[in-house]
Design an enzyme around this catalytic site. Structure first.
Site, mmCIF file in Angstrom:
data_model
loop_
_atom_site.group_PDB
_atom_site.id
_atom_site.type_symbol
_atom_site.label_atom_id
_atom_site.label_comp_id
_atom_site.label_asym_id
_atom_site.label_seq_id
_atom_site.Cartn_x
_atom_site.Cartn_y
_atom_site.Cartn_z
ATOM 1 N N SER A 72 -23.093 -7.306 3.211
ATOM 2 C CA SER A 72 -23.239 -8.623 2.600
ATOM 3 C C SER A 72 -22.060 -9.498 3.015
ATOM 4 C CB SER A 72 -23.262 -8.498 1.079
ATOM 5 O OG SER A 72 -22.001 -8.050 0.606
ATOM 6 N N PRO A 92 -6.214 9.302 14.440
ATOM 7 C CA PRO A 92 -6.773 9.941 13.244
ATOM 8 C C PRO A 92 -5.687 10.601 12.395
ATOM 9 C CG PRO A 92 -7.247 11.262 15.207
ATOM 10 C CD PRO A 92 -6.666 9.967 15.686
ATOM 11 N N ILE A 93 -5.480 10.067 11.204
ATOM 12 C CA ILE A 93 -4.506 10.602 10.249
ATOM 13 C C ILE A 93 -5.260 10.869 8.949
ATOM 14 C CG2 ILE A 93 -2.305 10.268 9.087
ATOM 15 C CD1 ILE A 93 -1.920 10.032 12.050
ATOM 16 N N GLY A 146 0.829 -1.201 0.000
ATOM 17 C CA GLY A 146 0.000 0.000 0.000
ATOM 18 C C GLY A 146 0.860 1.245 0.000
ATOM 19 N N GLY A 147 1.988 1.181 -0.712
ATOM 20 C CA GLY A 147 2.978 2.258 -0.634
ATOM 21 C C GLY A 147 2.771 3.397 -1.603
ATOM 22 N N TYR A 168 -8.930 0.247 17.596
ATOM 23 C CA TYR A 168 -10.192 -0.487 17.685
ATOM 24 C C TYR A 168 -10.006 -1.992 17.489
ATOM 25 C CZ TYR A 168 -10.232 0.158 12.524
ATOM 26 O OH TYR A 168 -9.923 0.192 11.184
ATOM 27 N N ARG A 174 -12.194 6.134 1.616
ATOM 28 C CA ARG A 174 -12.908 4.861 1.697
ATOM 29 C C ARG A 174 -13.922 4.873 2.830
ATOM 30 N NH1 ARG A 174 -7.628 2.731 0.767
ATOM 31 N NH2 ARG A 174 -7.356 2.353 2.989
ATOM 32 N N THR A 213 0.191 5.649 -1.734
ATOM 33 C CA THR A 213 -0.522 6.823 -1.232
ATOM 34 C C THR A 213 -0.455 6.887 0.292
ATOM 35 O OG1 THR A 213 -2.617 5.597 -1.108
ATOM 36 C CG2 THR A 213 -2.172 6.795 -3.159
ATOM 37 N N GLY A 214 -0.847 8.036 0.826
ATOM 38 C CA GLY A 214 -1.085 8.199 2.259
ATOM 39 C C GLY A 214 0.072 7.816 3.153
#
EC number: 1.3.1.124
Length: 309
Positions: free
Chosen positions: A124, A209-210, A32-33, A166, A218, A35-36
């Protein structure tokens, strides 16, 4: 009550905390490199001298990010298309990394994830299955692939997984993600005790929170422009974190300076989890009626092209 003057008391410092070259000679893989948070971690690694591999499903975005990182840092960053849900593709990607850099990664950051906010009764089986496949099974696929290669070659590695508070506290409306990230944290602790004898160590970072376009895009519909400000109000420090702050911590953990750190879950959240039980938006989301949930469902449906989330 949140701090009213976070700039004075809790200033943001995004510059690297380690010296230049601190990761020289290391090969780092960040899933997942593109973005963000993943992009910030990859950028910091490259700045510190590591040869960086970034992996995700969208090659076009990865190529853009890799080019940007190399231009910004003067370091090495190579993009690799990889779907972490596919064990065969994961293995092939490790072969390509080995061929490109001459060895498998010394550092792995499990950052790839999937999540969305939704009332659980509206989910679902495919929806919660997809999140579990990405976050839990995908992370296991990448981690065990590296582990097997390290064991065979008798080389060590540092593995850091990005989780969430969480995973331990539970949280409403993001149940599949909570279940999956809880599994990742247990994997972290379990492998820390099993594979340390092979020279591998495992830790996890749990950011608060980032605000990032990918992750928050998403989670929230486009109409929720006030979410970032609300998050600040729910944090004791009165602010959100930055991807670079997470990247600094991950780089420090991944470095040889922290070789005695193993099996640890670190919260980087400004005290958030103690302020409102690890669920940043639970009380707020409980105020949504069925029409609002319907609107959110339509947004997710339009984004994924599927009939139901």
């Amino acid at each position: 009550m949140a701090c009213k003057n976070p700039k004075k008391f809790f200033p943001i410092c995004n510059s690297p905390i380690l010296r230049d070259g601190a990761l020289k000679g290391k090969v780092a893989l960040v899933t997942g490199g593109g973005t963000g948070i993943g992009k910030a971690i990859a950028t910091t690694f490259a700045h510190l001298g590591a040869s960086v591999a970034i992996a995700a499903r969208r090659m076009e975005k990865l190529e853009q990010t890799a080019e940007e990182i190399m231009k910004t840092t003067g370091g090495i960053c190579e993009p690799f298309r990889m779907d972490i849900k596919d064990p065969g593709m994961v293995s092939d990607t490790f072969d390509k990394i080995d061929k490109k850099f001459g060895k498998h990664p010394d550092i792995l950051v499990n950052n790839a994830a999937g999540n969305f906010i939704m009332a659980t009764e509206r989910l679902s089986p495919n929806a919660h299955g997809t999140i579990i496949d990405i976050v839990l099974k995908g992370t296991m696929n990448v981690t065990t692939e590296l582990g097997k290669r390290c064991i065979q070659s008798k080389t060590g590695a540092s593995v850091t997984s990005i989780t969430a508070a969480y995973a331990r506290s539970g949280a409403p409306f993001i149940v599949p993600s909570a279940v999956s990230k809880a599994g990742v944290e247990i994997m972290t602790k379990s492998l820390a005790t099993e594979w340390s004898k092979y020279g591998l160590r495992f830790n996890a970072v749990s950011p608060g929170p980032i605000p990032t376009k990918g992750a928050w895009g998403r989670l929230f519909s486009g109409e929720m422009g006030d979410v970032a400000e609300k998050m600040k109000e729910l944090n004791p420090e009165g602010r959100s974190g930055t991807p670079e702050e997470v990247a600094n911590l991950v780089a420090f953990i991944s470095s040889d300076h922290m070789s005695f750190m193993n099996g640890v879950i670190i919260d980087l959240d400004g005290g958030q989890q103690h302020f409102n039980h690890g669920s940043h938006m639970g009380d707020f989301l409980h105020t949504w009626d069925q029409d609002t949930w319907g609107d959110v469902e339509n947004v997710i449906r339009g984004r994924t092209g599927k009939e139901k989330p």
